[in-house]
Write a protein that holds these residues in place. Structure first.
Motif, mmCIF file in Angstrom:
data_model
loop_
_atom_site.group_PDB
_atom_site.id
_atom_site.type_symbol
_atom_site.label_atom_id
_atom_site.label_comp_id
_atom_site.label_asym_id
_atom_site.label_seq_id
_atom_site.Cartn_x
_atom_site.Cartn_y
_atom_site.Cartn_z
ATOM 1 N N UNK A 172 -10.465 1.250 -0.259
ATOM 2 C CA UNK A 172 -10.386 -0.056 0.399
ATOM 3 C C UNK A 172 -9.175 -0.099 1.337
ATOM 4 N N UNK A 173 -8.053 0.324 0.804
ATOM 5 C CA UNK A 173 -6.807 0.309 1.566
ATOM 6 C C UNK A 173 -6.919 1.220 2.802
ATOM 7 N N UNK A 174 -7.588 2.357 2.625
ATOM 8 C CA UNK A 174 -7.778 3.286 3.752
ATOM 9 C C UNK A 174 -8.712 2.686 4.803
ATOM 10 N N UNK A 175 -9.764 2.015 4.346
ATOM 11 C CA UNK A 175 -10.733 1.475 5.309
ATOM 12 C C UNK A 175 -10.107 0.355 6.140
ATOM 13 N N UNK A 176 -9.087 -0.287 5.592
ATOM 14 C CA UNK A 176 -8.380 -1.319 6.356
ATOM 15 C C UNK A 176 -7.254 -0.745 7.208
ATOM 16 N N UNK A 177 -7.070 0.553 7.133
ATOM 17 C CA UNK A 177 -6.046 1.198 7.961
ATOM 18 C C UNK A 177 -4.636 0.915 7.489
ATOM 19 N N UNK A 178 -4.471 0.498 6.218
ATOM 20 C CA UNK A 178 -3.124 0.200 5.704
ATOM 21 C C UNK A 178 -2.327 1.481 5.457
ATOM 22 N N UNK A 179 -3.056 2.602 5.300
ATOM 23 C CA UNK A 179 -2.392 3.896 5.113
ATOM 24 C C UNK A 179 -3.005 4.879 6.111
ATOM 25 N N UNK A 180 -2.256 5.912 6.437
ATOM 26 C CA UNK A 180 -2.729 6.907 7.395
ATOM 27 C C UNK A 180 -3.598 7.944 6.673
ATOM 28 N N UNK A 181 -4.870 7.955 6.998
ATOM 29 C CA UNK A 181 -5.828 8.816 6.295
ATOM 30 C C UNK A 181 -5.446 10.294 6.389
ATOM 31 N N UNK B 223 0.839 -1.207 0.000
ATOM 32 C CA UNK B 223 0.000 0.000 0.000
ATOM 33 C C UNK B 223 0.867 1.248 0.000
ATOM 34 N N UNK B 224 1.910 1.230 0.815
ATOM 35 C CA UNK B 224 2.803 2.399 0.893
ATOM 36 C C UNK B 224 3.517 2.641 -0.425
ATOM 37 N N UNK B 225 3.998 1.565 -1.033
ATOM 38 C CA UNK B 225 4.703 1.710 -2.321
ATOM 39 C C UNK B 225 3.751 2.242 -3.387
ATOM 40 N N UNK B 226 2.510 1.756 -3.355
ATOM 41 C CA UNK B 226 1.525 2.189 -4.352
ATOM 42 C C UNK B 226 1.172 3.659 -4.131
ATOM 43 N N UNK B 227 0.992 4.031 -2.866
ATOM 44 C CA UNK B 227 0.691 5.436 -2.565
ATOM 45 C C UNK B 227 1.856 6.343 -2.972
ATOM 46 N N UNK B 228 3.074 5.859 -2.803
ATOM 47 C CA UNK B 228 4.250 6.651 -3.203
ATOM 48 C C UNK B 228 4.193 6.958 -4.702
ATOM 49 N N UNK B 229 3.719 5.994 -5.492
ATOM 50 C CA UNK B 229 3.574 6.244 -6.938
ATOM 51 C C UNK B 229 2.454 7.264 -7.188
ATOM 52 N N UNK B 230 1.370 7.158 -6.421
ATOM 53 C CA UNK B 230 0.279 8.146 -6.546
ATOM 54 C C UNK B 230 0.817 9.556 -6.281
ATOM 55 N N UNK B 231 1.617 9.688 -5.240
ATOM 56 C CA UNK B 231 2.187 10.992 -4.870
ATOM 57 C C UNK B 231 3.093 11.500 -5.997
ATOM 58 N N UNK B 232 3.924 10.594 -6.512
ATOM 59 C CA UNK B 232 4.827 10.966 -7.611
ATOM 60 C C UNK B 232 4.021 11.490 -8.806
ATOM 61 N N UNK B 233 2.951 10.777 -9.150
ATOM 62 C CA UNK B 233 2.127 11.176 -10.303
ATOM 63 C C UNK B 233 1.415 12.507 -10.026
#
Ligand code: ATP
Ligand code: MG
Length: 193
Positions: free
Chosen positions: A122-131, A96-106
């Motif tokens: 989905x990832x946020x609702x599971x708490x995998x990333x800090x909202x 999730x973190x690696x994927x979000x890092x790509x989102x940030x880059x884009x």
């Protein structure tokens, strides 16, 4: 055809528009499909689009990947096999973190006009990333690029998403009335993938 009716032709049209934060959520089918449909429409208006998928496996190819690439729309699938495959929460968080890092880059690249983050909700609702960190980043990017459109999808509408829903301009909940899966009809090529 008066210029009044067809206002997108006016030079000041862009000044009167704003980038939208759009959320496609709910338990019914159509969240990713609607995001893809919006990209198809946007690409027809020469908007530069990119979709990043949190859940799909890096190695999988879906029908939409073939079509979108023909339209010049970038697609990145970052998933590594999520919980249902690996049962490894640490791995899921890492992916999730690696994927979000790509989102940030884009987002920060300023190269796009429409970005789709498929299954971010989905990832946020599971708490995998800090909202709060995600919202802060989205806020900063939108302040810098007021015309950037962002779509996030994911089925779970829970309290974790309240703050994001407050920020969003458009929130659509797909509600299941019937789904073929419940009648024992499995996912079909061309319809589901
Ligand atoms: P689609 O990609 O078809 O637009 P979606 O993005 O709304 O679907 P997801 O939550 O991403 O749905 O679900 C992924 C897969 O599960 C899709 O193939 C979808 O058809 C299927 N699906 C969606 N809703 C349901 C449901 N209520 N019951 C069973 N399967 C579902
Ligand atoms: Mg989906």
């Amino acid at each position: 055809m008066s210029e009044k009716r067809y206002k997108w032709r006016r030079d000041d049209y862009r000044e009167s528009t704003k980038g939208l934060l759009m959320l496609n959520t709910g338990d019914g089918k159509g969240k990713t499909t609607a995001a893809i449909g919006t990209m198809v429409r946007a690409a027809g208006r020469e908007l530069k689009c990119c979709m990043i998928q949190f859940m799909k496996s890096k190695t999988d190819r879906y029908g939409e990947h073939e079509s979108l690439e023909k339209l010049g729309i970038e697609v990145h699938t970052m998933g590594d096999g999520f919980t249902w495959d690996t049962n490894d929460k640490t791995q899921d968080i890492q992916t999730s973190r690696e994927t979000w890092a790509l989102c940030v880059e884009k987002m920060r690249s300023r190269d796009y006009e429409l970005l789709v983050f498929d299954e971010l909700l989905y990832v946020l609702s599971y708490g995998f990333l800090d909202i709060d960190a995600i919202i802060a980043e989205i806020d900063a990017v939108r302040a810098d690029q007021p015309h950037l459109h962002i779509i996030a999808t994911g089925r779970n509408v829970d309290d974790a998403l309240t703050k994001l829903i407050e920020k969003a301009d458009l929130v659509t909940e797909m509600r299941e009335i019937k789904h073929p899966f419940n009648a024992g009809i499995y996912a079909q090529q061309g319809i589901e993938f």
